[in-house]
Design a protein around this motif. Structure first.
Motif, mmCIF file in Angstrom:
data_model
loop_
_atom_site.group_PDB
_atom_site.id
_atom_site.type_symbol
_atom_site.label_atom_id
_atom_site.label_comp_id
_atom_site.label_asym_id
_atom_site.label_seq_id
_atom_site.Cartn_x
_atom_site.Cartn_y
_atom_site.Cartn_z
ATOM 1 N N ALA B 17 35.379 46.206 45.621
ATOM 2 C CA ALA B 17 35.903 47.463 46.160
ATOM 3 C C ALA B 17 37.205 47.319 46.947
ATOM 4 O O ALA B 17 37.622 48.260 47.626
ATOM 5 N N ALA B 18 37.848 46.175 46.847
ATOM 6 C CA ALA B 18 39.148 46.033 47.519
ATOM 7 C C ALA B 18 40.123 47.090 47.018
ATOM 8 O O ALA B 18 40.922 47.643 47.784
ATOM 9 N N SER B 20 39.492 50.113 46.063
ATOM 10 C CA SER B 20 39.186 51.434 46.617
ATOM 11 C C SER B 20 39.585 51.544 48.088
ATOM 12 O O SER B 20 40.036 52.597 48.535
ATOM 13 N N ILE B 21 39.414 50.437 48.819
ATOM 14 C CA ILE B 21 39.826 50.458 50.227
ATOM 15 C C ILE B 21 41.353 50.507 50.313
ATOM 16 O O ILE B 21 41.929 51.291 51.072
ATOM 17 N N ALA B 22 41.997 49.678 49.496
ATOM 18 C CA ALA B 22 43.462 49.648 49.505
ATOM 19 C C ALA B 22 44.027 51.012 49.134
ATOM 20 O O ALA B 22 45.051 51.447 49.673
ATOM 21 N N LYS B 24 42.694 53.938 49.757
ATOM 22 C CA LYS B 24 42.600 54.800 50.945
ATOM 23 C C LYS B 24 43.768 54.517 51.882
ATOM 24 O O LYS B 24 44.349 55.427 52.472
ATOM 25 N N ILE B 33 36.555 61.326 50.455
ATOM 26 C CA ILE B 33 37.382 61.545 49.265
ATOM 27 C C ILE B 33 37.733 60.186 48.675
ATOM 28 O O ILE B 33 38.095 59.260 49.406
ATOM 29 N N PHE B 34 37.595 60.076 47.355
ATOM 30 C CA PHE B 34 37.766 58.770 46.704
ATOM 31 C C PHE B 34 38.671 58.902 45.495
ATOM 32 O O PHE B 34 38.233 59.323 44.435
ATOM 33 N N SER B 36 40.003 56.265 44.224
ATOM 34 C CA SER B 36 39.513 55.083 43.516
ATOM 35 C C SER B 36 38.065 54.874 43.938
ATOM 36 O O SER B 36 37.757 54.909 45.132
ATOM 37 N N HIS B 37 37.205 54.683 42.964
ATOM 38 C CA HIS B 37 35.798 54.550 43.311
ATOM 39 C C HIS B 37 35.110 53.658 42.292
ATOM 40 O O HIS B 37 35.787 52.893 41.583
ATOM 41 N N TYR B 38 33.791 53.781 42.166
ATOM 42 C CA TYR B 38 33.057 52.915 41.234
ATOM 43 C C TYR B 38 31.735 53.560 40.866
ATOM 44 O O TYR B 38 31.192 54.389 41.579
#
Lengths: 818, 228
Positions: B17-18, B20-22, B24, B33-34, B36-38
């Motif tokens: 999930a790097a 998705s955090i990046a 944000k 709100i996402f 990028s997600h999974y």
């Protein structure tokens, strides 16, 4: 190609070198600073350990440093009553007043000749920690510098030490390996060099490297493995000894490393003794003894019943692993050994590396090369008679007691027994400490049976806590001394190994401190030294003045200069060419301090394989399957207490490990807290991808992506059961349940997860904070936690030979409806 | 003009999930709100288990239902010449038609009457942002505002733009840069020599919900769990 008109460029900023202490990977980083604001983190690509690769949780540091829940200035307690349910009524004060209070308390100890009752607790730290952690207590006159090491991984170091003389974490040459067994570890999540392994696994799989995972929990690493061996919690020793049995009985050991029978045929026949005289051993010691004392009956069929992994799989993995040897590895994490009876598992698991010649070999498990660093000034000349006398008193963690051998580096009481301190304080044995400083630590959250710490810290007369956030341990403090964040607001440096290199990163102050915060390792001791000098005790200040700038010879004039000078002194053999030559250093060199600071990273030369073969720092200089080194250590500890080695083992809960078997890696059934009847589920404690060692849960990104821990949930906490077990209990996915152990209980959400072995329950560590802030806690003001902390129901117990706290394979729980 | 797309190599992806955090961090994306997600899934019965982790983001579809659904003229959700499905925050009326039309659930809505980053709007949080010089949040990334609202307002949708603000400046989307596994390959699908085109021609690939007929431009190669 048509270019867009007048595109606005990206923000002009500067990538400033830094590093991350968010887990023990200790990666080299850079911070992107725009107009004095830190807005992004990335890897320092100059590192040969991890290159340009990051991990997920490094980014969270941005939300740690810019957190409105941080402690913003010193605070003092105004409610003299201490306890979980007491409101400390902290009020803001100046640094001046805070340090007056602290200095008064320390001087009181000196006036009463009881300076040994001072204690310094250390959690995470930087490379200059000796100044504060080691020297300051000595100059005050106390033996009590208590680190967190044994709640981290000492049992993981036990096996490598008592086989090959290495009390440290290993490095793993994954770039050259052919077969990797990840044992009680998920390198894509935790343990060491996560950023490196996150990248390396893809290439390994592409190159046909095979991976097997031994872990009671399914993990991303297990997903990348061709075989998952879900060993029953605590039964790692059965699996490891069975694999060793297969490797020997199938004739797959390393002839180059271990040697061979003189007649060239294999006399390791299951169920039969072999003759020691028939085997010519080379770089190892005692392989035949090991077979005769332990392995000959450890068949995969025997192990299947015990450890829950079928015999065919055990045999297949052992054979595949050994067939690809010597460029193979067993990557051992804490899972197999941070157990009440984990010491021999640690030896058995690591010994597989020895059997196949993978220890110190290309593609195998290696020990790493450290930088040669400078020495910080020593405290000895500044210890007066009182300090010299009192610092020889017993340490307060009961290390070296009969039942706490803590045999670090072979010495009785050589290592710390961190979690025992709470009991020692409550028992006042050896004595009750009075004044403490702790930094970068939160034992009231991170130690099993945390309730003991609540009582113990309530009993401490005066405690100053240096932290960025109000944490569980702060709740029992008299003074809160807000800390700089290590990545942004202070100079930091740390060294770590990976990818067969060692790097050492350094970073200066990237941004101005966000609040009125100070570096606990330099500014706090400086201010304390000033205050003590005002009170007539100048030894600490005289000592700190020794930290002269190596370039100018100037003594420091304040805490920040002390910080800079300490790092300059320490790293001088890296940045000063003359000192580099004098130290006989290897790896990168720089021509000036500024050049080193600007790059922010030093890399060692590459590891030299096989260099330690025949020169292992053990009693025999060999890799010991029969550990003469452990024999010496155990017998030394026994002699100190006037008992036998068997008595020591009995006192350390190893009642079934007797006689000669005590000196070879062997199977012993796990010591489990709670009976199977009352507590039907073996508990599995897991680590989170998002956890910066239990400190990041006040970051909303931690909560937003908490479900990246397989089976877990966002913004919440859960205990997981196999769906069949949940159904049998009449429990439904998503309902609140009570987790009960013999020593505690906690309420959390139940989640069903098919990846769990029936009869086990799994929960990730990292939630359950009632302190830390408004995001971490469900109700920060009302001290209501978000979910539960595993340490609220895990029993405090120890792998006593290493001093480790047990986290795995030692606990049973039951799950009830709320 | 390029036609941008992405390949995600699931064998390389480590499920961390790097990305998705990046995302944000780069795009000033609020909690809940996402871009990028999974999608994760555990399959099988103990002990025969597999686990999959599939990174998700806007598919920048050739046949984009979100664009079709947008009732605004000119459309607030629209296709750029480079294939990026882009959103005009100013003209968005918050009707959520695009969000409902998207079969992938990758368009998110900022609730009416709730300020995005609401917990940063007052008290110690707001004081912190002001002190360090951020915009709404202390770690606000000004780059996002080059082509889009730096932080989107209430009653507006938002979604992944392939970091178009970075792409027009010659940089890769931030998720691509931040991925420690090098699992994301971004590039020009129309250029047969691009890495992404080469990967697609030499590997079997899949897209999410091919039956939806959206012709996505995010492709997946290989498998996450080697036992699948």
């Amino acid at each position: 190609v048509e270019m867009p008109q007048e595109v606005q460029g990206l923000a002009a900023g500067e990538w400033v070198p830094s590093g991350c202490l968010g887990c023990t990977s200790w990666c080299a980083k850079e911070v992107f600073v725009v107009d004095g604001r830190a807005i992004k983190i990335r890897a320092n690509a100059g590192s040969k350990v991890h290159g340009g690769n990051d991990c997920p949780r490094a980014h969270l540091a941005i939300q740690q440093v810019y957190d409105p829940d941080r402690i913003k200035q010193p605070m003092k307690r105004t409610n003299p009553r201490k306890g979980l349910d007491e409101d400390p009524q902290f009020v803001p004060i100046s640094w001046d007043e805070a340090m007056d209070m602290l200095a008064d308390k320390v001087m009181e100890l000196r006036e009463n000749d009881e300076t040994h009752k001072f204690v310094l607790f250390r959690g995470r730290y930087t490379n200059i920690n000796d100044l504060f952690y080691s020297s300051l207590p000595k100059i005050i006159g106390s033996p009590n510098n208590i680190s967190h090491s044994s709640i981290c991984a000492e049992a993981e170091k036990f096996g490598p030490y008592y086989t090959q003389g290495y009390w440290n974490y290993r490095d793993y040459d994954v770039a050259n390996t052919r077969y990797m067994i990840c044992w009680g570890v998920d390198p894509l999540c935790s343990n060491r060099q996560v950023s490196h392994y996150l990248n390396a696994f893809g290439g390994m799989l592409k190159n046909g490297v095979r991976i097997a995972t031994v872990d009671p929990k399914y993990s991303n690493t297990a997903a990348k493995s061709e075989v998952w061996m879900p060993v029953k919690p605590g039964q790692d020793g059965a699996l490891a000894t069975a694999m060793a049995h297969v490797i020997l009985s199938e004739g797959l050991w390393s002839r180059e490393f271990v040697g061979d029978f003189t007649d060239g045929s294999n006399h390791f026949i299951p169920g039969q003794d072999a003759n020691e005289a028939d085997f010519e051993e080379i770089y190892s010691h005692g392989v035949v003894k090991w077979w005769n004392l332990e392995l000959k009956d450890r068949t995969p069929e025997w192990a299947e019943e015990v450890c829950g992994v079928d015999a065919d799989t055990i045999r297949k993995v052992a054979v595949d692993f050994a067939s690809e040897a010597p460029h193979v590895m067993v990557f051992m994490g804490g899972g197999s050994n941070m157990q009440v009876r984990g010491a021999y598992n640690s030896m058995a698991v690591h010994a597989l590396n020895g059997l196949v010649g993978a220890a110190e070999n290309k593609g195998g498990t290696i020990t790493g090369r450290s930088a040669r660093l400078g020495s910080l000034p020593k405290p000895d000349d500044y210890m007066d008679e009182m300090a010299t006398t009192n610092s020889k008193q017993k340490k307060i963690d009961q290390r070296g007691y009969l039942e706490f051998p803590a045999l670090k580096d072979g010495k009785s009481g050589g290592g710390v027994v961190t979690n025992r301190v709470a009991d020692a304080i409550l028992m006042e044995d050896p004595y009750l400490p009075k004044v403490g400083i702790g930094y970068f630590c939160n034992f009231n959250y991170s130690c099993p049976e945390a309730s003991r710490w609540h009582e113990a810290m309530s009993k401490l007369e005066f405690y100053a806590h240096c932290v960025t956030h109000y944490s569980e341990m702060s709740h029992f403090a008299d003074l809160l001394l807000p800390s700089t964040h290590h990545m942004f607001e202070q100079m930091s440096s740390a060294a770590q190994k990976g990818n067969s290199f060692t790097h050492l990163w350094i970073g200066g102050r990237a941004i101005d401190p966000v609040y009125d915060v100070k570096n606990p390792e330099s500014e706090v001791p400086w201010m304390l030294a000033e205050k003590m000098a005002e009170r007539g005790f100048s030894n600490l200040m005289d000592f700190l003045k020794e930290f002269k700038d190596p370039e100018t010879g100037q003594a420091p004039g304040n805490g920040i200069e002390l910080e800079t000078n300490a790092f300059k002194i320490l790293t001088e053999p890296i940045w000063n060419p003359d000192a580099y030559v004098e130290a006989g250093n290897h790896g990168d060199s720089f021509d000036a301090w500024e050049a080193f600071l600007a790059k922010g990273i030093w890399n060692s030369d590459e590891y030299e394989f096989k260099k330690l073969w025949g020169k292992m720092p053990t009693a025999t200089e060999k890799f010991e399957f029969y550990s003469e080194t452990l024999k010496e250590a155990l017998e030394g500890h026994a002699e100190k207490h006037g008992v036998t080695a068997d008595d020591v083992l009995e006192a350390c809960k190893y009642g079934e490990s007797k006689g000669e078997r005590a000196f070879v890696p062997h199977y012993t059934p796990p010591f489990m807290h709670g009976s199977e009847q009352e507590y039907p589920f073996a508990f599995i404690d897991c680590k989170s991808h998002m956890a910066r060692e239990g400190r990041s849960s006040n970051c909303s990104w931690f909560q937003e992506f908490k479900d990246v821990d397989a089976g877990d949930m966002k913004w919440g906490d859960c205990i997981k059961l196999n769906p069949a077990d949940a159904a049998a209990l009449g429990l439904e996915d998503g309902e609140l349940v009570r987790v009960v152990s013999p020593t505690g209980e906690a309420v959390t959400t139940l989640k069903t997860w098919s990846a769990l072995r029936p009869g086990t329950a799994s929960k990730t560590y990292g939630q359950g904070h009632w302190a830390m802030g408004h995001v971490a806690a469900e109700d920060f003001v009302g001290r209501k936690s978000r979910g539960a902390n595993n340490n609220d129901f895990m029993t405090a117990d120890y792998e006593r030979l290493s001093g480790s706290t047990a986290f795995y394979g030692s606990f049973r729980v039951r799950i009830e409806k709320v | 003009m390029a036609k941008y797309g992405m390949v995600i190599d699931l064998q390389k992806c480590a499920g961390c999930a790097a990305c998705s955090i990046a995302c944000k961090n780069e795009n000033n994306v609020p909690d809940g709100i996402f871009w990028s997600h999974y999608i994760t899934e555990t399959r099988g019965e103990f002990p025969k288990i597999t686990y999959t982790y599939i990174s998700t983001l806007c598919n920048h579809c050739d046949v984009a239902p979100c664009v079709d659904a947008c009732p605004v003229d000119p459309k607030a959700m629209y296709k750029q010449d480079d294939g990026i499905t882009m959103h005009d925050e100013d003209s968005c009326i918050g009707c959520r038609a695009c969000e409902n039309a998207c079969p992938y659930g990758v368009i998110y809505y900022n609730e009416r009457g709730v300020a995005p980053f609401e917990n940063w709007q007052s008290g110690e949080a707001a004081a912190l942002t002001e002190k360090v010089g951020g915009t709404v949040i202390p770690y606000y990334n000004p780059d996002r505002a080059i082509t889009y609202a730096g932080i989107r307002r209430e009653n507006k949708v938002e979604k992944c733009t392939f970091c178009d603000h970075r792409v027009i400046n010659g940089e890769s989307p931030y998720c691509v840069v931040a991925c420690p596994a090098d699992a994301r390959i971004f590039g020009d699908l129309d250029d047969p020599n691009s890495e992404i085109s080469q990967l697609l021609s030499s590997n079997d690939s899949t897209v999410l919900l091919p039956e939806a007929g959206t012709q996505p431009n995010v492709y997946y190669i290989h498998r996450f769990d080697v036992k699948e």
